[in-house]
Enzyme design. Sequence first.
Site, mmCIF file in Angstrom:
data_model
loop_
_atom_site.group_PDB
_atom_site.id
_atom_site.type_symbol
_atom_site.label_atom_id
_atom_site.label_comp_id
_atom_site.label_asym_id
_atom_site.label_seq_id
_atom_site.Cartn_x
_atom_site.Cartn_y
_atom_site.Cartn_z
ATOM 1 C CG HIS A 213 -1.563 1.309 1.497
ATOM 2 N ND1 HIS A 213 -2.650 1.776 0.793
ATOM 3 C CD2 HIS A 213 -1.270 2.278 2.409
ATOM 4 C CE1 HIS A 213 -2.999 2.967 1.252
ATOM 5 N NE2 HIS A 213 -2.177 3.298 2.224
ATOM 6 C CG HIS B 238 0.471 6.719 0.666
ATOM 7 N ND1 HIS B 238 -0.473 7.734 0.630
ATOM 8 C CD2 HIS B 238 -0.031 5.769 1.509
ATOM 9 C CE1 HIS B 238 -1.489 7.424 1.417
ATOM 10 N NE2 HIS B 238 -1.252 6.237 1.961
ATOM 11 C CD GLU C 240 -4.689 6.500 2.772
ATOM 12 O OE1 GLU C 240 -4.706 5.616 1.904
ATOM 13 O OE2 GLU C 240 -3.741 6.668 3.549
ATOM 14 C CB SER D 82 -2.468 0.043 -2.779
ATOM 15 O OG SER D 82 -3.338 0.436 -1.735
HETATM 16 FE FE LIG Z 1 -2.396 5.117 3.308
#
Ligand SMILES: [Fe+2]
Length: 284
Positions: free
Chosen positions: A160, A165, A206, A225
């Site tokens: 993730h 990110h 997010e 992700s």
């Molecule tokens: Fe995150």
Amino acid sequence: MEQNSGYPDIGLADGRVFVSFPPGHPGHRDLAYHRRRVTIAEAAFAAGPAAPAADITYTDEEHDVWRTVGAALADPHAKHACREFLEGADRLRLPADRLPQLREVSDTIEQLTGMRFSPAPGMLAPRDFYSSLAERRFQATQYIRHPSLPHFSPEPDLIHEVIGHGTALAHERWADVYELFGHAVRRLKSHDALSDVSKVFWFTMEAGLVTEDDEVKACGATLLSSCGELDNIARADIRPLDITAMQRQRYTVTGYQPVLFCADSFDHLEGTLRAYLTGAQDKR
Ligand SMILES: [Fe+2]
């Protein structure tokens, strides 16, 4: 990564690292996975929050999880990812055949945008997580999700962090917005104001969506992700980008998102976040 309820409890007690999975976590009764998580948390505690991450010798099973997730995400990314994500991915060039080290991804990002990763043993207190962003430093985990659930992780793992990110942090416009979240949280003192910023972070960085050529595209790290999250967009209640509505909206960190917010464009999302983050005040 930021702390929230439903996540494992990870910390130090009497000089020893502990990891405690809540019931329902896929690693709850897996002693080998538990030992692995303790080992990786120990490396992060030993390095410290501001230092480069120590390299982890990942197992064949962990590399397999990375290859499985990466292969499964290729088509959904081509179909659902926003343009800026694809540009960031092209710059970052994550390896397909093996897990990258957090340190090596950090080195690439630092050359591209001046952002960098530092190691986190697990969930962090929100103020700790956001404050480091003001220094263009993103505290990230290094463990890998449980192999029984490769397409959904109930907590942020290395996959993730670097796919979601890392790709954003490799893009200058996105990296600057992350830094603004850090400055906003450093300026705001009240718990309520911090909670408001956290909700905006969740529904944009997010789980955010943007419109691109009349199509809904994913731009948030949690969505990008996870194949499951990307598939779920079609079932979500998608609402127009609205900062006040986000702050009133409940969200889930351990399941797919029932409500998502979509900006008119990436420019709209970026401009709205810049205005909000530079103007947010403590409530009186
Ligand atoms: Fe995150």
